[in-house]
Design a protein around this motif. Structure first.
Motif, PDB file in Angstrom:
ATOM      1  N   SER A  93       0.603  -1.075  -0.199  1.00 30.77           N
ATOM      2  CA  SER A  93      -0.305  -0.108  -0.178  1.00 30.77           C
ATOM      3  C   SER A  93       0.846   1.570  -0.094  1.00 30.77           C
ATOM      4  O   SER A  93       0.667   2.333  -0.670  1.00 30.77           O
ATOM      5  CB  SER A  93      -0.650   0.229   1.558  1.00 30.77           C
ATOM      6  N   LYS A  94       1.740   1.163   0.534  1.00 35.37           N
ATOM      7  CA  LYS A  94       2.594   2.723   0.716  1.00 35.37           C
ATOM      8  C   LYS A  94       3.293   2.082  -0.459  1.00 35.37           C
ATOM      9  O   LYS A  94       3.964   3.875  -1.002  1.00 35.37           O
ATOM     10  CB  LYS A  94       3.736   1.802   1.854  1.00 35.37           C
ATOM     11  N   ARG A  95       3.931   1.161  -1.612  1.00 30.17           N
ATOM     12  CA  ARG A  95       4.424   1.823  -2.157  1.00 30.17           C
ATOM     13  C   ARG A  95       3.252   2.051  -4.103  1.00 30.17           C
ATOM     14  O   ARG A  95       3.865   2.848  -4.640  1.00 30.17           O
ATOM     15  CB  ARG A  95       4.615   0.243  -3.065  1.00 30.17           C
ATOM     16  N   ALA A  96       1.879   2.450  -3.924  1.00 32.56           N
ATOM     17  CA  ALA A  96       1.433   2.541  -3.803  1.00 32.56           C
ATOM     18  C   ALA A  96       1.044   3.430  -4.407  1.00 32.56           C
ATOM     19  O   ALA A  96       1.264   4.568  -4.833  1.00 32.56           O
ATOM     20  CB  ALA A  96      -0.729   1.530  -3.800  1.00 32.56           C
ATOM     21  N   PHE A  97       1.411   4.454  -2.816  1.00 28.92           N
ATOM     22  CA  PHE A  97       1.004   5.744  -2.958  1.00 28.92           C
ATOM     23  C   PHE A  97       2.011   6.232  -2.915  1.00 28.92           C
ATOM     24  O   PHE A  97       2.413   7.883  -4.059  1.00 28.92           O
ATOM     25  CB  PHE A  97       0.893   6.214  -1.117  1.00 28.92           C
ATOM     26  N   LEU A  98       3.643   5.989  -3.214  1.00 30.59           N
ATOM     27  CA  LEU A  98       4.486   6.331  -3.374  1.00 30.59           C
ATOM     28  C   LEU A  98       4.650   6.612  -4.668  1.00 30.59           C
ATOM     29  O   LEU A  98       4.975   7.784  -5.350  1.00 30.59           O
ATOM     30  CB  LEU A  98       6.086   5.884  -3.129  1.00 30.59           C
ATOM     31  N   ILE A  99       3.678   5.757  -5.911  1.00 32.49           N
ATOM     32  CA  ILE A  99       3.629   5.514  -7.256  1.00 32.49           C
ATOM     33  C   ILE A  99       3.232   6.650  -7.588  1.00 32.49           C
ATOM     34  O   ILE A  99       3.566   7.712  -8.916  1.00 32.49           O
ATOM     35  CB  ILE A  99       3.506   4.502  -7.518  1.00 32.49           C
ATOM     36  N   TYR A 100       1.716   6.527  -7.002  1.00 34.10           N
ATOM     37  CA  TYR A 100       0.929   7.671  -6.779  1.00 34.10           C
ATOM     38  C   TYR A 100       1.298   9.220  -6.570  1.00 34.10           C
ATOM     39  O   TYR A 100       1.520   9.692  -8.081  1.00 34.10           O
ATOM     40  CB  TYR A 100       0.231   7.467  -6.523  1.00 34.10           C
ATOM     41  N   GLN A 101       2.308   9.439  -6.226  1.00 35.51           N
ATOM     42  CA  GLN A 101       2.353  10.607  -5.175  1.00 35.51           C
ATOM     43  C   GLN A 101       3.668  11.182  -6.634  1.00 35.51           C
ATOM     44  O   GLN A 101       3.446  12.352  -7.604  1.00 35.51           O
ATOM     45  CB  GLN A 101       3.250  11.165  -4.131  1.00 35.51           C
ATOM     46  N   THR A 102       4.068  10.279  -7.220  1.00 37.36           N
ATOM     47  CA  THR A 102       5.217  10.972  -7.528  1.00 37.36           C
ATOM     48  C   THR A 102       4.793  11.360  -9.160  1.00 37.36           C
ATOM     49  O   THR A 102       5.392  12.069  -9.080  1.00 37.36           O
ATOM     50  CB  THR A 102       6.592   9.656  -7.707  1.00 37.36           C
ATOM     51  N   ASN A 103       4.321  10.130  -9.896  1.00 39.93           N
ATOM     52  CA  ASN A 103       3.804  10.440 -11.366  1.00 39.93           C
ATOM     53  C   ASN A 103       2.841  11.648 -11.313  1.00 39.93           C
ATOM     54  O   ASN A 103       2.967  11.917 -11.692  1.00 39.93           O
ATOM     55  CB  ASN A 103       3.743   8.662 -11.608  1.00 39.93           C
ATOM     56  N   ILE A 104       1.917  11.324 -10.078  1.00 38.30           N
ATOM     57  CA  ILE A 104       0.322  12.955 -10.665  1.00 38.30           C
ATOM     58  C   ILE A 104       1.344  13.574 -10.348  1.00 38.30           C
ATOM     59  O   ILE A 104       1.582  14.840 -11.005  1.00 38.30           O
ATOM     60  CB  ILE A 104      -0.289  12.080  -9.797  1.00 38.30           C
ATOM     61  N   SER A 105       2.182  14.343  -9.083  1.00 40.44           N
ATOM     62  CA  SER A 105       3.037  15.605  -8.995  1.00 40.44           C
ATOM     63  C   SER A 105       3.677  16.084 -10.190  1.00 40.44           C
ATOM     64  O   SER A 105       3.792  17.332 -10.303  1.00 40.44           O
ATOM     65  CB  SER A 105       3.542  15.449  -7.497  1.00 40.44           C
ATOM     66  N   THR A 106       4.699  14.896 -10.623  1.00 38.38           N
ATOM     67  CA  THR A 106       5.298  15.266 -11.600  1.00 38.38           C
ATOM     68  C   THR A 106       4.561  15.580 -12.710  1.00 38.38           C
ATOM     69  O   THR A 106       4.966  16.886 -13.780  1.00 38.38           O
ATOM     70  CB  THR A 106       6.339  14.054 -12.223  1.00 38.38           C
ATOM     71  N   ALA A 107       3.669  14.981 -12.876  1.00 33.04           N
ATOM     72  CA  ALA A 107       2.643  14.681 -14.248  1.00 33.04           C
ATOM     73  C   ALA A 107       2.068  16.677 -14.564  1.00 33.04           C
ATOM     74  O   ALA A 107       2.173  17.224 -15.470  1.00 33.04           O
ATOM     75  CB  ALA A 107       1.731  14.022 -14.598  1.00 33.04           C
ATOM     76  N   PHE A 108       1.449  16.796 -12.902  1.00 25.95           N
ATOM     77  CA  PHE A 108       0.802  18.427 -13.101  1.00 25.95           C
ATOM     78  C   PHE A 108       1.850  19.385 -13.156  1.00 25.95           C
ATOM     79  O   PHE A 108       1.642  20.588 -13.702  1.00 25.95           O
ATOM     80  CB  PHE A 108       0.179  18.203 -11.304  1.00 25.95           C
ATOM     81  N   SER A 109       3.174  19.040 -12.424  1.00 23.63           N
ATOM     82  CA  SER A 109       4.006  19.690 -12.909  1.00 23.63           C
ATOM     83  C   SER A 109       4.620  20.155 -14.292  1.00 23.63           C
ATOM     84  O   SER A 109       4.859  21.323 -14.632  1.00 23.63           O
ATOM     85  CB  SER A 109       5.619  19.357 -12.190  1.00 23.63           C
ATOM     86  N   ALA A 110       4.707  19.407 -14.946  1.00 25.08           N
ATOM     87  CA  ALA A 110       5.049  19.395 -16.297  1.00 25.08           C
ATOM     88  C   ALA A 110       4.199  20.236 -16.854  1.00 25.08           C
ATOM     89  O   ALA A 110       4.377  20.816 -18.161  1.00 25.08           O
ATOM     90  CB  ALA A 110       4.869  17.652 -16.801  1.00 25.08           C
ATOM     91  N   GLY A 111       2.878  19.488 -16.171  1.00 21.26           N
ATOM     92  CA  GLY A 111       1.489  20.789 -17.347  1.00 21.26           C
ATOM     93  C   GLY A 111       1.546  21.468 -17.506  1.00 21.26           C
ATOM     94  O   GLY A 111       1.544  22.734 -18.018  1.00 21.26           O
ATOM     95  N   LYS A 112       2.173  22.623 -15.805  1.00 17.37           N
ATOM     96  CA  LYS A 112       1.885  23.494 -15.191  1.00 17.37           C
ATOM     97  C   LYS A 112       2.952  24.415 -15.887  1.00 17.37           C
ATOM     98  O   LYS A 112       3.085  25.419 -16.954  1.00 17.37           O
ATOM     99  CB  LYS A 112       2.400  23.715 -14.243  1.00 17.37           C
ATOM    100  N   TRP A 113       3.973  23.605 -16.335  1.00 14.68           N
ATOM    101  CA  TRP A 113       5.358  23.995 -17.131  1.00 14.68           C
ATOM    102  C   TRP A 113       5.050  25.054 -18.594  1.00 14.68           C
ATOM    103  O   TRP A 113       5.451  25.350 -18.633  1.00 14.68           O
ATOM    104  CB  TRP A 113       6.700  23.127 -16.804  1.00 14.68           C
ATOM    105  N   ALA A 114       4.745  23.869 -18.914  1.00 22.51           N
ATOM    106  CA  ALA A 114       4.048  24.101 -20.356  1.00 22.51           C
ATOM    107  C   ALA A 114       3.051  25.467 -20.989  1.00 22.51           C
ATOM    108  O   ALA A 114       3.024  25.844 -21.584  1.00 22.51           O
ATOM    109  CB  ALA A 114       3.630  22.126 -20.912  1.00 22.51           C
ATOM    110  N   ARG A 115       1.963  25.041 -19.652  1.00 23.41           N
ATOM    111  CA  ARG A 115       1.169  26.414 -19.106  1.00 23.41           C
ATOM    112  C   ARG A 115       1.997  27.340 -19.420  1.00 23.41           C
ATOM    113  O   ARG A 115       1.465  28.466 -20.174  1.00 23.41           O
ATOM    114  CB  ARG A 115       0.217  26.050 -18.568  1.00 23.41           C
ATOM    115  N   LEU A 116       2.754  27.857 -18.331  1.00 21.91           N
ATOM    116  CA  LEU A 116       3.387  28.862 -17.798  1.00 21.91           C
ATOM    117  C   LEU A 116       4.818  29.613 -19.422  1.00 21.91           C
ATOM    118  O   LEU A 116       4.899  30.173 -19.105  1.00 21.91           O
ATOM    119  CB  LEU A 116       4.309  29.463 -16.626  1.00 21.91           C
ATOM    120  N   ASN A 117       4.699  28.409 -20.263  1.00 24.25           N
ATOM    121  CA  ASN A 117       5.588  28.638 -21.435  1.00 24.25           C
ATOM    122  C   ASN A 117       5.022  28.437 -22.724  1.00 24.25           C
ATOM    123  O   ASN A 117       5.891  28.915 -23.972  1.00 24.25           O
ATOM    124  CB  ASN A 117       6.678  27.999 -21.080  1.00 24.25           C
TER     125      ASN A 117
END
Length: 214
Positions: free
Chosen positions: A105-129
């Motif tokens: 279960s802890k690995r599930a959260f790690l995978i989710y948090q890492t990938n979703i936060s990175t994906a949103f950050s990438a989307g934000k980078w694209a939107r702000l450029n």
């Protein structure tokens, strides 16, 4: 286990449409752990992997579960159920030398948090450029958010304002390291005048990533 609800609320600070995050997640190719290390730094940004998952079919199933969770807007709870089912199907357990309870279960959260936060950050980078955003927001502001175990350097960077082309952003765009809760916000000329802000001196200290993930 880390507070999933708190993580979801932090994502709302990014103000990025889920479609932008999904686009970033979808472009990533599933690469098993043994092959991930062979990739050049630039290719890491386009690879999806998870430590300890060496079977391509399982990795693809986890990748699809992430896409479904984001696309359906169901969040971590539904992803966790799907991940546990996938792990059971493949008789998979993460390395657990310290005997951590609920390791899957802890690995599930790690995978989710890492990938979703990175994906949103990438989307934000694209939107702000986009050309419009470049004209509207000449600066970015680093923000540190409260967490149980803050990094002292991240706290020190809270509130600094730098030109969008400052090299600092190439290596410190949030999330800035594992389990980082920091964000970056755009700053307009009006923001500078209204808040009486000044451009900061660019820091030259702290952890530096090998390459920007975007």
């Amino acid at each position: 286990m880390p507070d999933a609800a708190n993580f979801e609320s932090l994502l709302s600070l990014a103000k990025v449409k889920p479609s932008a995050a999904i686009s970033f997640l979808r472009q990533r190719s599933a690469i098993t752990t043994d092959r991930y290390g062979e990739l050049k730094a630039e290719a890491h940004a386009k690879a999806f992997t998870s430590a300890g998952i060496t079977e391509a079919r399982m990795l693809n199933q986890v990748h699809e579960a992430l896409l479904r969770a984001q696309g359906e807007g169901t969040g971590f709870d539904v992803f966790q159920k799907r991940f546990l089912k996938i792990a059971e199907e493949h008789a998979w357990q993460p390395r657990n030398p310290f005997g951590v309870k609920d390791a899957v279960s802890k690995r599930a959260f790690l995978i989710y948090q890492t990938n979703i936060s990175t994906a949103f950050s990438a989307g934000k980078w694209a939107r702000l450029n986009t050309p419009e955003a470049v004209e509207m927001y000449p600066w970015f502001r680093y923000r540190h958010h409260a967490c149980a175990h803050p990094r002292l350097l991240h706290e020190a960077w809270d509130g600094i304002i730098l030109p969008r082309d400052d090299p600092f952003w190439d290596t410190h765009w949030a999330p800035n390291g594992w389990h980082c809760h920091c964000t970056v916000e755009p700053v307009s000329r009006r923001d500078m005048r209204k808040n009486n802000w000044k451009v900061s001196e660019s820091p030259r200290n702290g952890h530096v990533h090998a390459a920007t993930p975007f």
